[in-house]
Each structure stands twice: as C-alpha cells, then as structure tokens.
Design an enzyme around this catalytic site. Structure first.
Site, PDB file in Angstrom:
ATOM      1  N   GLY A  17      37.559  29.869  51.030  1.00  0.00           N
ATOM      2  CA  GLY A  17      37.147  31.266  51.042  1.00  0.00           C
ATOM      3  C   GLY A  17      38.265  32.213  50.674  1.00  0.00           C
ATOM      4  O   GLY A  17      39.390  31.801  50.348  1.00  0.00           O
ATOM      5  N   TYR A  18      37.976  33.511  50.745  1.00  0.00           N
ATOM      6  CA  TYR A  18      38.963  34.510  50.352  1.00  0.00           C
ATOM      7  C   TYR A  18      40.161  34.536  51.307  1.00  0.00           C
ATOM      8  O   TYR A  18      41.311  34.620  50.871  1.00  0.00           O
ATOM      9  CB  TYR A  18      38.324  35.893  50.289  1.00  0.00           C
ATOM     10  CG  TYR A  18      37.286  36.040  49.198  1.00  0.00           C
ATOM     11  CD1 TYR A  18      37.473  35.462  47.944  1.00  0.00           C
ATOM     12  CD2 TYR A  18      36.121  36.766  49.410  1.00  0.00           C
ATOM     13  CE1 TYR A  18      36.530  35.607  46.942  1.00  0.00           C
ATOM     14  CE2 TYR A  18      35.169  36.930  48.417  1.00  0.00           C
ATOM     15  CZ  TYR A  18      35.369  36.339  47.186  1.00  0.00           C
ATOM     16  OH  TYR A  18      34.433  36.482  46.205  1.00  0.00           O
ATOM     17  N   CYS A 153      39.621  42.536  60.714  1.00  0.00           N
ATOM     18  CA  CYS A 153      40.321  43.484  59.840  1.00  0.00           C
ATOM     19  C   CYS A 153      40.120  44.929  60.279  1.00  0.00           C
ATOM     20  O   CYS A 153      41.098  45.684  60.435  1.00  0.00           O
ATOM     21  CB  CYS A 153      39.888  43.276  58.393  1.00  0.00           C
ATOM     22  SG  CYS A 153      38.099  43.345  58.116  1.00  0.00           S
ATOM     23  N   ASN A 315      42.158  44.154  53.870  1.00  0.00           N
ATOM     24  CA  ASN A 315      41.426  43.335  54.845  1.00  0.00           C
ATOM     25  C   ASN A 315      41.789  41.860  54.771  1.00  0.00           C
ATOM     26  O   ASN A 315      41.675  41.135  55.772  1.00  0.00           O
ATOM     27  CB  ASN A 315      39.916  43.494  54.648  1.00  0.00           C
ATOM     28  CG  ASN A 315      39.471  43.208  53.224  1.00  0.00           C
ATOM     29  OD1 ASN A 315      39.838  43.929  52.300  1.00  0.00           O
ATOM     30  ND2 ASN A 315      38.683  42.162  53.044  1.00  0.00           N
TER      31      ASN A 315
END
Length: 348
Positions: A17-18, A153, A315
């Site tokens: 994922g990111y 975040c 974030n």
C-alpha cells in the site's frame, strides 16, 4: 537509551500500500537500517519496485509471503485495520520491537475501541502495552518502548495543534471541533467506487460528517472532548485540520504565540506558522509533500473568547511512515532527523 552502533534489520509487513511504500522508501535511505523483507500476500514473488515505481533502481527486493517472514530486529506493520490485532501475538515473537501503523492499538480503552470500530478488540490485554508513537508528546517513553502504535494522520495534526494550549490550561470550558481535510491517498491504494477519478476529481466530499474515528484518539491524547468531521479534497497527498477552540479568560494572541513557541522551539519536525504577511500565512499541506514536518498555526479572534488552530502535514509521512521512522530514531538513540531530512518542495 544509547545509540545502537550496528544496523537494525527491519521488515515492512503489508508493504504493497501507500504507507508501506513510504516506509520502504524511507528505510532504504536510512543509514542505520537494513531493510531485509517486505511482505505482501497478494504480490509475493514480485519486485517491490513494480508496485512502487519511484523505487526503480534503488532495490532488488521482492515481496515475501507473510508466512515466510522470519525473525527481524524490527517489524513495521502497514496492514489493513483489523489485521494486526488478530496476528499480534505471533508477530511479537518475530521481533524485539514492533511498530504498528494501523488503527488497531491506538486506543487504550477496549470499550472506546468497540464503539468507534464496530466490534470488540481481538487482543484487549495488549492495548496498554503500546506506547503512542508521537515523539512530541511521548519521547521519554519511546526511548525504551518495544511496542509502538503510530497515530492516525488527521489525529496527529489535530493533537499537535491542540496539545500546547490544552496542556498549558489555556482552553476554555467545552468541546473543541476539528474539521479535517485529506487528499485521496488517505483512503489507501485499494480501489473503491467512491475514489475513482471521475468521482473524486473536483469534489469536496464530506465522508465523515460525525464521529470520525480519529476523534477518539484526539480526545484520548489531549484530554478535552472533541467533535470531528472529515472531507476529501482534490489532492493526492496532504492533511489540513482546522480546530475551533474556546479560550480561557484573558488569553490573547500574544499569550497563544508564546505557548506555541515554548512547546515547539526544540522540536525537529514541528514549525509554528502564523504569519501576518506572505503567501502561506497559515499551515499549508501542499509545501509539505514528502517531508516529515507538521506545521501548526493559529488565529485568535480579536474580540476574544475563541481561536482557530490550524495544522498541516503529509498524511503518508509525518501522518504515517515518517512518524514511524522518527519513533525508531528515538527508540534506538539515533539523531531524530536521521533518514528524514527531505524538506518538501516549492513550488509543487
């Protein structure tokens, strides 16, 4: 603790994922960390750089199946919410230090967790063992912590905005409200109908009008009741929060500025941004992309009684992977900026 001399052997669990990609990027450039393993059940055997193309030429790592993880010095968990708590007992046997970036161990009260996440916690007895991974508030505890939970975040931004006034006793009675705005990467890399370009582009989508999950983290950390909303904006990276707060009697702009300067003057990654002139007078996430900074600022109503507190961050970095690396630096006694020196870009 004293600084560890040799490299720390690390694994990123859930690296597709990111947030996982940002962990890989930061750890590959960290001079004291050997990134040995990146796991993904779905992509096992494929090159990490295929999923994270910005890493082409920087690593030959391939994704490892989670069951083949093996032992490491540090595990950094970037798994989907709900997975870490079920697997945590086994993961604790695989590393001396575990840093969880999911939501599973952020809340200390099992009843509060159940209320915000729709069901009981799978390992409630472990909740109290995790230290909140926010060095600005918990640096002393993090120096000896082997179980660390990185906050969300928007929660990180709101906590850093609210904490100085709350801790100094300068907030008035009553709730604070938090209006969070976030880019599309905050929704993760999994496809969904609401996040395709045709739906997201040009939209200001209020996806959490009440009771956002980060609300509980903010209340837990700051000690004042908070009400939070969240809106998706047309950006890829970035979080900005607007916190409307009542002020105690006699608190003015000068007193507010003095408190922020005192609390954050020695912090390597928090900057006070409350200027009277210039293009960016209050915190703006656009210029923070890729950096581990959180900018905080304020505007005090000239008629008295309340203030608007503003915070911004990336974030995926200070709101996730960068904060985790900062916690590792504290835990192992390394310079806190190590591996996190990138200042962001302007223009971007």
């Amino acid at each position: 603790m004293t600084g560890r001399a040799g490299p720390v052997r690390a694994a990123v669990v859930g690296g597709a994922g990111y947030i996982g990609g940002e962990l890989v990027r930061l750890l590959l450039g960290h001079p004291r960390v050997e990134l040995a393993t990146v796991t993904s059940r779905r992509l096992a055997g494929r090159r990490v750089s295929t999923t994270h193309p910005n890493l082409r030429g920087l690593t030959e790592l391939t994704f490892t199946a989670p069951e083949d993880l093996g032992r490491h010095d540090v595990l950094l968990l970037a798994t989907e919410h709900g997975l870490a708590m079920g697997a945590m007992r086994g993961l604790l046997d695989l590393a001396d230090t575990v840093v969880d970036l999911s939501a599973d161990f952020r809340l200390r009260d099992p009843a509060v967790f159940a209320a915000y996440y729709g069901g009981p916690h799978a390992a409630p007895d472990l909740l109290a063992e995790f230290v909140t991974g926010l060095p600005e508030l918990h640096r002393k505890r993090l120096r000896d912590a082997d179980r660390i939970s990185v906050p969300g975040c928007m929660a990180t931004a709101a906590i850093l905005a609210l904490h100085p006034l709350a801790d100094a006793g300068l907030l008035g009675a009553g709730e604070v409200t938090v209006d969070g705005r976030t880019g599309s990467s905050g929704s993760g890399s999994a496809p969904s109908a609401a996040n395709v370009h045709a739906e997201r582009s040009g939209a200001l989508r209020v996806f959490a009008p009440t009771a956002h999950r980060h609300q509980a983290e903010i209340t837990q950390a700051v000690g004042v009741p908070a009400r939070m909303t969240a809106t998706g904006v047309e950006a890829v990276r970035g979080v900005q929060v607007l916190c409307r707060v009542p002020l105690a009697d006699g608190v003015d702009e000068a007193a507010t500025r003095a408190v922020y300067r005192r609390y954050y003057r020695d912090e390597p990654f928090v900057r006070v941004v409350a200027a009277r002139r210039g293009t960016y007078r209050l915190p703006e996430p656009k210029i923070l992309a890729g950096s581990n900074f959180c900018d905080v600022g304020f505007a005090v109503d000239p008629h008295g009684g309340w203030a608007l507190l503003v915070a911004a961050l990336d974030n995926l970095v200070k709101g996730g992977a960068g904060n985790a690396v900062q916690c590792l630096n504290v835990r192992f006694g390394w310079p806190e900026r190590l591996g996190l020196e990138f200042p962001g870009l302007h223009p971007a």
